[in-house]
Design an enzyme around this catalytic site. Structure first.
Site, PDB file in Angstrom:
ATOM      1  N   LYS A  14     -37.320  21.233  38.177  1.00  0.00           N
ATOM      2  CA  LYS A  14     -36.595  22.448  37.762  1.00  0.00           C
ATOM      3  C   LYS A  14     -37.399  23.710  38.138  1.00  0.00           C
ATOM      4  O   LYS A  14     -36.869  24.632  38.727  1.00  0.00           O
ATOM      5  CB  LYS A  14     -36.319  22.426  36.248  1.00  0.00           C
ATOM      6  CG  LYS A  14     -35.491  21.221  35.802  1.00  0.00           C
ATOM      7  CD  LYS A  14     -35.188  21.257  34.312  1.00  0.00           C
ATOM      8  CE  LYS A  14     -36.394  21.104  33.410  1.00  0.00           C
ATOM      9  NZ  LYS A  14     -37.109  19.808  33.513  1.00  0.00           N
ATOM     10  N   ARG A  89     -31.907  22.521  25.468  1.00  0.00           N
ATOM     11  CA  ARG A  89     -32.322  21.118  25.444  1.00  0.00           C
ATOM     12  C   ARG A  89     -31.654  20.339  24.313  1.00  0.00           C
ATOM     13  O   ARG A  89     -31.931  19.148  24.151  1.00  0.00           O
ATOM     14  CB  ARG A  89     -33.831  21.039  25.251  1.00  0.00           C
ATOM     15  CG  ARG A  89     -34.611  20.855  26.559  1.00  0.00           C
ATOM     16  CD  ARG A  89     -36.062  21.154  26.232  1.00  0.00           C
ATOM     17  NE  ARG A  89     -37.007  20.340  26.923  1.00  0.00           N
ATOM     18  CZ  ARG A  89     -37.823  20.827  27.869  1.00  0.00           C
ATOM     19  NH1 ARG A  89     -37.732  22.057  28.285  1.00  0.00           N
ATOM     20  NH2 ARG A  89     -38.730  20.039  28.397  1.00  0.00           N
ATOM     21  N   ARG A 123     -48.998  16.796  38.731  1.00  0.00           N
ATOM     22  CA  ARG A 123     -48.601  18.214  38.787  1.00  0.00           C
ATOM     23  C   ARG A 123     -49.779  19.157  38.528  1.00  0.00           C
ATOM     24  O   ARG A 123     -50.597  18.929  37.655  1.00  0.00           O
ATOM     25  CB  ARG A 123     -47.518  18.470  37.727  1.00  0.00           C
ATOM     26  CG  ARG A 123     -47.257  19.946  37.483  1.00  0.00           C
ATOM     27  CD  ARG A 123     -45.937  20.219  36.831  1.00  0.00           C
ATOM     28  NE  ARG A 123     -45.778  19.627  35.529  1.00  0.00           N
ATOM     29  CZ  ARG A 123     -44.624  19.633  34.846  1.00  0.00           C
ATOM     30  NH1 ARG A 123     -43.547  20.193  35.368  1.00  0.00           N
ATOM     31  NH2 ARG A 123     -44.551  19.065  33.665  1.00  0.00           N
ATOM     32  N   ARG A 166     -41.929  12.587  25.897  1.00  0.00           N
ATOM     33  CA  ARG A 166     -41.055  13.641  26.437  1.00  0.00           C
ATOM     34  C   ARG A 166     -39.788  13.033  27.038  1.00  0.00           C
ATOM     35  O   ARG A 166     -38.684  13.576  26.874  1.00  0.00           O
ATOM     36  CB  ARG A 166     -41.823  14.465  27.471  1.00  0.00           C
ATOM     37  CG  ARG A 166     -42.794  15.418  26.793  1.00  0.00           C
ATOM     38  CD  ARG A 166     -43.940  15.833  27.661  1.00  0.00           C
ATOM     39  NE  ARG A 166     -43.558  16.637  28.795  1.00  0.00           N
ATOM     40  CZ  ARG A 166     -44.384  16.918  29.808  1.00  0.00           C
ATOM     41  NH1 ARG A 166     -45.613  16.455  29.813  1.00  0.00           N
ATOM     42  NH2 ARG A 166     -43.970  17.673  30.790  1.00  0.00           N
TER      43      ARG A 166
HETATM   44  P1  ADP Z   1     -39.936  20.457  35.933  1.00  0.00           P
HETATM   45  O1  ADP Z   1     -39.954  21.966  35.944  1.00  0.00           O
HETATM   46  O2  ADP Z   1     -38.533  19.903  35.986  1.00  0.00           O
HETATM   47  O3  ADP Z   1     -40.735  19.877  34.820  1.00  0.00           O
HETATM   48  P2  ADP Z   1     -41.602  20.687  38.337  1.00  0.00           P
HETATM   49  O4  ADP Z   1     -40.844  21.602  39.241  1.00  0.00           O
HETATM   50  O5  ADP Z   1     -42.789  21.251  37.647  1.00  0.00           O
HETATM   51  O6  ADP Z   1     -40.610  19.969  37.287  1.00  0.00           O
HETATM   52  O7  ADP Z   1     -42.027  19.414  39.225  1.00  0.00           O
HETATM   53  C1  ADP Z   1     -42.827  18.355  38.680  1.00  0.00           C
HETATM   54  C2  ADP Z   1     -43.836  17.884  39.746  1.00  0.00           C
HETATM   55  O8  ADP Z   1     -43.111  17.212  40.792  1.00  0.00           O
HETATM   56  C3  ADP Z   1     -44.602  19.022  40.429  1.00  0.00           C
HETATM   57  O9  ADP Z   1     -45.919  18.570  40.680  1.00  0.00           O
HETATM   58  C4  ADP Z   1     -43.833  19.271  41.733  1.00  0.00           C
HETATM   59  O10 ADP Z   1     -44.688  19.755  42.777  1.00  0.00           O
HETATM   60  C5  ADP Z   1     -43.308  17.882  42.054  1.00  0.00           C
HETATM   61  N1  ADP Z   1     -41.977  17.896  42.705  1.00  0.00           N
HETATM   62  C6  ADP Z   1     -40.951  18.759  42.477  1.00  0.00           C
HETATM   63  N2  ADP Z   1     -39.871  18.427  43.236  1.00  0.00           N
HETATM   64  C7  ADP Z   1     -40.234  17.323  43.943  1.00  0.00           C
HETATM   65  C8  ADP Z   1     -39.548  16.492  44.912  1.00  0.00           C
HETATM   66  N3  ADP Z   1     -38.292  16.730  45.289  1.00  0.00           N
HETATM   67  N4  ADP Z   1     -40.223  15.449  45.434  1.00  0.00           N
HETATM   68  C9  ADP Z   1     -41.510  15.187  45.044  1.00  0.00           C
HETATM   69  N5  ADP Z   1     -42.208  15.918  44.146  1.00  0.00           N
HETATM   70  C10 ADP Z   1     -41.578  16.984  43.598  1.00  0.00           C
HETATM   71  P1  ADP Z   2     -41.169  19.873  31.233  1.00  0.00           P
HETATM   72  O1  ADP Z   2     -40.028  20.425  32.045  1.00  0.00           O
HETATM   73  O2  ADP Z   2     -42.256  19.320  32.084  1.00  0.00           O
HETATM   74  O3  ADP Z   2     -40.735  18.982  30.131  1.00  0.00           O
HETATM   75  P2  ADP Z   2     -41.490  22.366  29.730  1.00  0.00           P
HETATM   76  O4  ADP Z   2     -42.512  23.341  30.170  1.00  0.00           O
HETATM   77  O5  ADP Z   2     -40.061  22.713  29.941  1.00  0.00           O
HETATM   78  O6  ADP Z   2     -41.898  21.019  30.438  1.00  0.00           O
HETATM   79  O7  ADP Z   2     -41.659  22.037  28.190  1.00  0.00           O
HETATM   80  C1  ADP Z   2     -42.927  21.703  27.642  1.00  0.00           C
HETATM   81  C2  ADP Z   2     -42.771  21.449  26.149  1.00  0.00           C
HETATM   82  O8  ADP Z   2     -42.328  22.656  25.497  1.00  0.00           O
HETATM   83  C3  ADP Z   2     -41.716  20.404  25.777  1.00  0.00           C
HETATM   84  O9  ADP Z   2     -42.235  19.087  25.792  1.00  0.00           O
HETATM   85  C4  ADP Z   2     -41.308  20.867  24.359  1.00  0.00           C
HETATM   86  O10 ADP Z   2     -42.299  20.484  23.398  1.00  0.00           O
HETATM   87  C5  ADP Z   2     -41.364  22.377  24.479  1.00  0.00           C
HETATM   88  N1  ADP Z   2     -40.076  22.981  24.889  1.00  0.00           N
HETATM   89  C6  ADP Z   2     -39.819  23.674  26.038  1.00  0.00           C
HETATM   90  N2  ADP Z   2     -38.552  24.108  26.075  1.00  0.00           N
HETATM   91  C7  ADP Z   2     -37.967  23.671  24.917  1.00  0.00           C
HETATM   92  C8  ADP Z   2     -36.656  23.771  24.376  1.00  0.00           C
HETATM   93  N3  ADP Z   2     -35.661  24.412  25.032  1.00  0.00           N
HETATM   94  N4  ADP Z   2     -36.422  23.184  23.173  1.00  0.00           N
HETATM   95  C9  ADP Z   2     -37.389  22.555  22.482  1.00  0.00           C
HETATM   96  N5  ADP Z   2     -38.646  22.406  22.957  1.00  0.00           N
HETATM   97  C10 ADP Z   2     -38.950  22.957  24.149  1.00  0.00           C
END
Ligand code: ADP
Ligand code: ADP
Length: 209
Positions: A14, A89, A123, A166
């Site tokens: 995302k 969420r 990551r 998560r």
């Molecule tokens: P989110 O915001 O949904 O938690 P991130 O954008 O931070 O996810 O991506 C999670 C990890 O996966 C990061 O280390 C990113 O560089 C990697 N990543 C993102 N998109 C891809 C993809 N299409 N293929 C492989 N790795 C990816």
């Molecule tokens: P990722 O996409 O890798 O799960 P985020 O940075 O979006 O990571 O979220 C990290 C943590 O922050 C989540 O595991 C949760 O504890 C909290 N969090 C983030 N966004 C929300 C939300 N919209 N509602 C509840 N908890 C949240």
């Protein structure tokens, strides 16, 4: 004014896609995860409440999140809409959002659970600009991030143990939102288990349709 929601499990990509959509559309990225991490770092009341939930991979209570979004949407850069990343969420969060600002597209980035652990455990990001990288799939250049302020940052919750809670929270509390948004006719799904550029191209097809 219209906003976009990027939806999907932790590590789906995302934030990675948000960087690209932001460049192309000018819509600011609103990541509740980033906002909560800033609150934890600043030691605010919100941060103190959120910290334990985040460390154990549970969702932070809806009321805390909705208050953050209500304030954020009033900032001047949000006047033409925003791109939500990691929000809503839960169904109560989505119901609250519907009262706050209209959403035109919910884009779900679909990635199977078995890919999520390797995505999250590899990551890292640039502390200077927030760009997201991956040890194997998207490494930073040898001379650092193009922002010129390269400093590697890894999240405390990006470990194998927390990933499982998560993912559990995602399946139990967040994935029911897909049907909720489907029933509103604004839900679009893209296959997130492909190259980053291919996924970006698909997202733009959805946004331009
Ligand atoms: P989110 O915001 O949904 O938690 P991130 O954008 O931070 O996810 O991506 C999670 C990890 O996966 C990061 O280390 C990113 O560089 C990697 N990543 C993102 N998109 C891809 C993809 N299409 N293929 C492989 N790795 C990816
Ligand atoms: P990722 O996409 O890798 O799960 P985020 O940075 O979006 O990571 O979220 C990290 C943590 O922050 C989540 O595991 C949760 O504890 C909290 N969090 C983030 N966004 C929300 C939300 N919209 N509602 C509840 N908890 C949240």
């Amino acid at each position: 004014m219209s906003s976009i929601v990027l939806f999907g499990p932790p590590g789906a990509g995302k934030g990675t896609q948000a960087e690209r959509i932001m460049e192309a559309t000018g819509l600011p990225q609103v990541s509740t995860g980033d906002m909560l991490r800033a609150a934890v770092k600043a030691g605010t009341e919100t941060g103190l409440t959120a910290k334990g939930y985040m460390e154990s991979g549970q969702l932070v209570p809806d009321g805390v999140i909705i208050d953050l979004i209500k304030d954020r949407i009033l900032e001047p850069d949000a006047k033409n809409g925003v791109m939500f990343d990691g929000f809503p969420r839960t169904i109560p969060q989505a119901e609250a959002l519907a009262e706050i600002t209209p959403v035109t597209h919910v884009i779900a980035i679909e990635v199977p659970d078995e890919r999520i652990v390797e995505r999250i455990c590899g990551r890292y990001s640039c502390a200077g600009c927030g760009s997201v990288y991956h040890d194997t799939f998207n490494p930073v250049n040898a001379d650092g991030c193009s922002c010129g302020q390269w400093e590697e940052k890894r999240r405390a919750d990006d470990n194998e143990e927390t990933v499982h809670s998560r993912l559990g929270a995602y399946h139990e509390q967040t994935s029911p939102l897909a049907d909720w948004y489907r029933s509103k006719g604004i839900f679009h799904s893209v296959n997130g288990d492909r190259a980053i550029d291919t996924i970006t191209a698909d997202i733009f097809v959805v946004l331009n349709s």
